[in-house]
Design an enzyme around this catalytic site. Structure first.
Site, PDB file in Angstrom:
ATOM      1  N   ARG A 180      36.734  43.452  39.566  1.00  0.00           N
ATOM      2  CA  ARG A 180      35.477  42.809  39.155  1.00  0.00           C
ATOM      3  C   ARG A 180      35.638  41.290  39.323  1.00  0.00           C
ATOM      4  O   ARG A 180      36.533  40.685  38.729  1.00  0.00           O
ATOM      5  CB  ARG A 180      35.148  43.163  37.692  1.00  0.00           C
ATOM      6  CG  ARG A 180      35.055  44.681  37.489  1.00  0.00           C
ATOM      7  CD  ARG A 180      34.243  45.054  36.289  1.00  0.00           C
ATOM      8  NE  ARG A 180      32.855  44.681  36.423  1.00  0.00           N
ATOM      9  CZ  ARG A 180      32.004  44.656  35.392  1.00  0.00           C
ATOM     10  NH1 ARG A 180      32.426  44.967  34.181  1.00  0.00           N
ATOM     11  NH2 ARG A 180      30.739  44.320  35.578  1.00  0.00           N
ATOM     12  N   ASP A 208      30.479  35.573  30.863  1.00  0.00           N
ATOM     13  CA  ASP A 208      31.618  36.071  31.653  1.00  0.00           C
ATOM     14  C   ASP A 208      32.399  34.951  32.316  1.00  0.00           C
ATOM     15  O   ASP A 208      33.575  35.093  32.616  1.00  0.00           O
ATOM     16  CB  ASP A 208      31.132  37.060  32.707  1.00  0.00           C
ATOM     17  CG  ASP A 208      30.796  38.376  32.046  1.00  0.00           C
ATOM     18  OD1 ASP A 208      29.694  38.486  31.484  1.00  0.00           O
ATOM     19  OD2 ASP A 208      31.653  39.274  32.043  1.00  0.00           O
TER      20      ASP A 208
HETATM   21  O1  MRU Z   1      29.319  44.347  33.209  1.00  0.00           O
HETATM   22  P1  MRU Z   1      29.851  44.133  31.823  1.00  0.00           P
HETATM   23  O2  MRU Z   1      29.404  45.172  30.865  1.00  0.00           O
HETATM   24  O3  MRU Z   1      31.341  43.942  31.813  1.00  0.00           O
HETATM   25  O4  MRU Z   1      29.195  42.768  31.376  1.00  0.00           O
HETATM   26  C1  MRU Z   1      29.514  42.241  30.110  1.00  0.00           C
HETATM   27  C2  MRU Z   1      28.748  41.043  29.747  1.00  0.00           C
HETATM   28  O5  MRU Z   1      27.958  40.527  30.511  1.00  0.00           O
HETATM   29  C3  MRU Z   1      29.037  40.427  28.414  1.00  0.00           C
HETATM   30  O6  MRU Z   1      27.910  39.782  27.919  1.00  0.00           O
HETATM   31  C4  MRU Z   1      30.163  39.407  28.573  1.00  0.00           C
HETATM   32  O7  MRU Z   1      31.271  39.971  29.202  1.00  0.00           O
HETATM   33  C5  MRU Z   1      30.576  38.837  27.290  1.00  0.00           C
HETATM   34  S1  MRU Z   1      31.456  40.035  26.364  1.00  0.00           S
HETATM   35  C6  MRU Z   1      32.175  39.361  25.050  1.00  0.00           C
END
Ligand code: MRU
Length: 330
Positions: A86, A229
């Site tokens: 990712r 992120d």
């Molecule tokens: O695709 P994901 O579910 O990993 O995306 C997660 C998010 O966008 C969250 O808002 C982010 O990682 C913050 S989590 C503390």
């Protein structure tokens, strides 16, 4: 506390988030390949949790290759495979770059070092969540109706959560109502955030993403609180797709828009959000819900997993150190 991941000597397991809210099942992860697959398939997800998962995956790789002559080549290949899962959440790369450095600096007892590194990272994230909760609840103050997006709780971190940790801490002081976006296409809001909020006995209501404007108006939402992120030096913040749209709504309704994230989510190497790589995921995630087709697989689709909210639209960025305010120079 709900644990997103558990680690003990020679053993790693994750709470399989693709099964929630129907099945609460810890999945044993036997090697780094399974961990890479779990990250890619969002069995474990959320920026801080992905960082921890990558560390635990590297630990598993070190066990597997410990008696191999070409240990160095093999472990670095494994780390690259974990990184290739990712691209957007910086926590993954922050963890792996520290791991690479650690291996280069002292190639002795790597497994022991990686085991301790993973535990330390879990501990850091746990304490960081508590600090964000304290700093954020004080800074945000007396709000009653809150809108949030995606999942930023214990499942996405290791601890009470980032945005959800702040929401949980506010709820200890007074009664609040939380509205959770379902978060298309992978439904982290409806499956995970609602599950966590219900477990915490917080008054919570699920809405579809396109209901946000109507709900903000009708329910007199006081503020929007979300996670991140990757945050650039100027404060531009990448978060789950749909976040930017919520910031635009916040501006329209003149309500504060807060980002909550640990310092490990700030990427000080990049100046602004244009440098953030946005993950583009498989189109079938949009064409189907779970495995059920909801449209023709012949239709053209776009599936960016994240968007970037410009820093000037963010009222404050709350970390485990402080509440930063615009203009940001992180
Ligand atoms: O695709 P994901 O579910 O990993 O995306 C997660 C998010 O966008 C969250 O808002 C982010 O990682 C913050 S989590 C503390």
């Amino acid at each position: 506390m709900i644990e997103s991941i558990r680690i003990s000597k020679n053993k790693v397991e994750i709470l399989d988030q693709t099964q929630l809210p129907f099945l609460e099942k810890y999945l044993p992860i036997k090697d780094y390949r399974e961990m890479a697959e779990a990250i890619f398939k969002l069995k474990i997800r959320g920026a801080p949790a992905i960082g921890i998962a990558a560390a635990a995956g590297s630990y598993l790789a070190s066990l597997e290759f410990s008696d191999k002559k070409d240990f160095s080549d093999k472990i670095f290949t494994a780390i690259t495979d974990l990184e290739n899962t990712r691209p957007t959440a910086v926590n993954l790369f922050a963890a792996t770059s520290k791991i690479r450095e650690m291996i280069q600096k002292n190639p002795e007892n790597i497994s022991e070092q990686l085991y301790n590194f993973t535990l330390d990272l879990m501990n850091y994230e746990k304490i960081a969540c508590e600090k964000m909760g304290e700093i954020g609840s004080k800074f945000i103050g007396n709000v009653k109706n809150i809108l949030t997006h995606c999942n930023t709780g214990s499942l996405a971190t290791y601890g009470i959560g980032t945005a959800l940790g702040v929401i949980r801490t506010i709820s200890l002081n007074h009664q609040i109502k939380v509205f959770a976006d379902e978060t298309r296409p992978l439904l982290q809001g409806s499956r995970l955030t609602m599950w966590e909020l219900n477990k915490s006995h917080i008054d919570s209501t699920l809405i579809t993403d396109n209901m946000a404007a109507q709900i903000i108006k009708k329910e007199k939402i006081d503020c929007i609180i979300v996670g991140a992120d990757r945050i650039a030096k100027n404060g531009d913040s990448a978060n789950k797709i749909g976040t930017f749209g919520l910031a635009i709504l916040a501006k329209h309704f003149k309500i504060p828009f807060y980002i909550v994230a640990p310092e490990t989510t700030i990427d000080r190497k990049i100046m602004n959000g244009d440098e953030i790589k946005i993950e583009e995921r498989n189109y079938n995630e949009v064409r189907k819900i779970k495995d059920y087709p909801i449209t023709s697989d012949e239709f053209k689709v776009a599936n960016p997993a994240f968007d970037v909210t410009p820093s000037e639209m963010i009222t404050a960025i709350i970390t485990d150190e402080k509440a930063y305010q615009y203009p940001y120079n992180l």
